[in-house]
Write an enzyme that holds these catalytic residues in place. Sequence first.
Site, PDB file in Angstrom:
ATOM      1  N   SER A  96       0.809  -1.219   0.000  1.00  0.00           N
ATOM      2  CA  SER A  96       0.000   0.000   0.000  1.00  0.00           C
ATOM      3  C   SER A  96       0.840   1.267   0.000  1.00  0.00           C
ATOM      4  O   SER A  96       1.917   1.317   0.617  1.00  0.00           O
ATOM      5  CB  SER A  96      -0.916   0.015   1.235  1.00  0.00           C
ATOM      6  OG  SER A  96      -1.790  -1.091   1.234  1.00  0.00           O
ATOM      7  N   HIS A 135      -7.171   0.272   6.217  1.00  0.00           N
ATOM      8  CA  HIS A 135      -6.772  -1.117   6.458  1.00  0.00           C
ATOM      9  C   HIS A 135      -6.802  -1.473   7.946  1.00  0.00           C
ATOM     10  O   HIS A 135      -7.250  -2.562   8.324  1.00  0.00           O
ATOM     11  CB  HIS A 135      -5.386  -1.380   5.865  1.00  0.00           C
ATOM     12  CG  HIS A 135      -5.373  -1.372   4.366  1.00  0.00           C
ATOM     13  ND1 HIS A 135      -6.108  -2.254   3.621  1.00  0.00           N
ATOM     14  CD2 HIS A 135      -4.707  -0.573   3.473  1.00  0.00           C
ATOM     15  CE1 HIS A 135      -5.907  -2.015   2.326  1.00  0.00           C
ATOM     16  NE2 HIS A 135      -5.072  -1.003   2.219  1.00  0.00           N
TER      17      HIS A 135
END
Length: 335
Positions: A199, A272
């Site tokens: 990410s 997340h």
Amino acid sequence: SIQAVHDASESQRLELFRALNMAPKGTESLISMREDILDALKASSGLQVVDNDLLHLFRSWFNRGFLEIKRIDLETPAVVLEKLIEYESVHEIEDWTDLHRRLEEDRRCFGFFHPVMPFEPLIFVEVALTNEISSNVSELLKEEVNLENGSAPTTALFYSINNCLKGLRGVSFGNLLIKQVVEKLEREITSIQTYATLSPIPGFNSWLINDLDNLDFLDDDSRRQIKTMLEQPTQEQLTDSKLKKLVLSLCAHYLLKIKSRDKPACPVARFHLGNGATLSRINWLADTSENGLKQSTGMMVNYVYDKSTLARNHEVYEQDDAIVCAAEVRQLLPS
């Protein structure tokens, strides 16, 4: 009566918008209208009530019951594939060859669609099927197939997730999409044991530029070195071992300590960690593209989705504002 109170309190705009939604391409027109409203909000705050009405309707029209998850592959209509190239905002799709590579057998791409807009992805996620948690997106995106000797993949790596329509900002799709993709992959490929992400850290450099002088654990020499780097970050500059240690430490500080309303300032981390993932690793020189260097001096993060800890991680994150992370990340914090 309660119904009378409801009728009196509900904005008449809602009835107008519902009527417009019934017209051909009405939903697309209302989404486009909201996009224009979002652009105009700063200059005309009175539009906020109109925006609130549209968002209220969109959250009911685009709920879980209406969304269809579809795999996007080389058999998908070209009009949808063209949208992927247009909407990919994390790692640019350079051309049709690049797109073809991302849809091969060691890759997966899934998107949510709505029945009234069958060729318009609302959100899509790209997944690499590998045998390790990758630490470098450039290597992940290159031509060679990652699976050695045709062996079964053990890891599903989510490396790009994109909300497509600005007019649907505020309608949450990502959490549900990741959960459904994991469920699909669990059924389809039983060899997969690990679900993780690679990410971006989109706000890191901006935060550093704004707050560098306020970080009292830095000495003057370190500040000068970082300011020089921030003026024009290059891959060559970042090979300095002292600078690497320093910037990794600052990144850990940003992810774990810098907050917005008691949650991480980093929007990707909020997403997340809110899903129950574990902040597993900060990767140095993971994205050396111009955008990667500009937004996070090339660093990226692995978040791991472990089904056995998701619920507990989510609970401590929401109730105690606690971030579950690997020891190696916490050890990077400035002493």
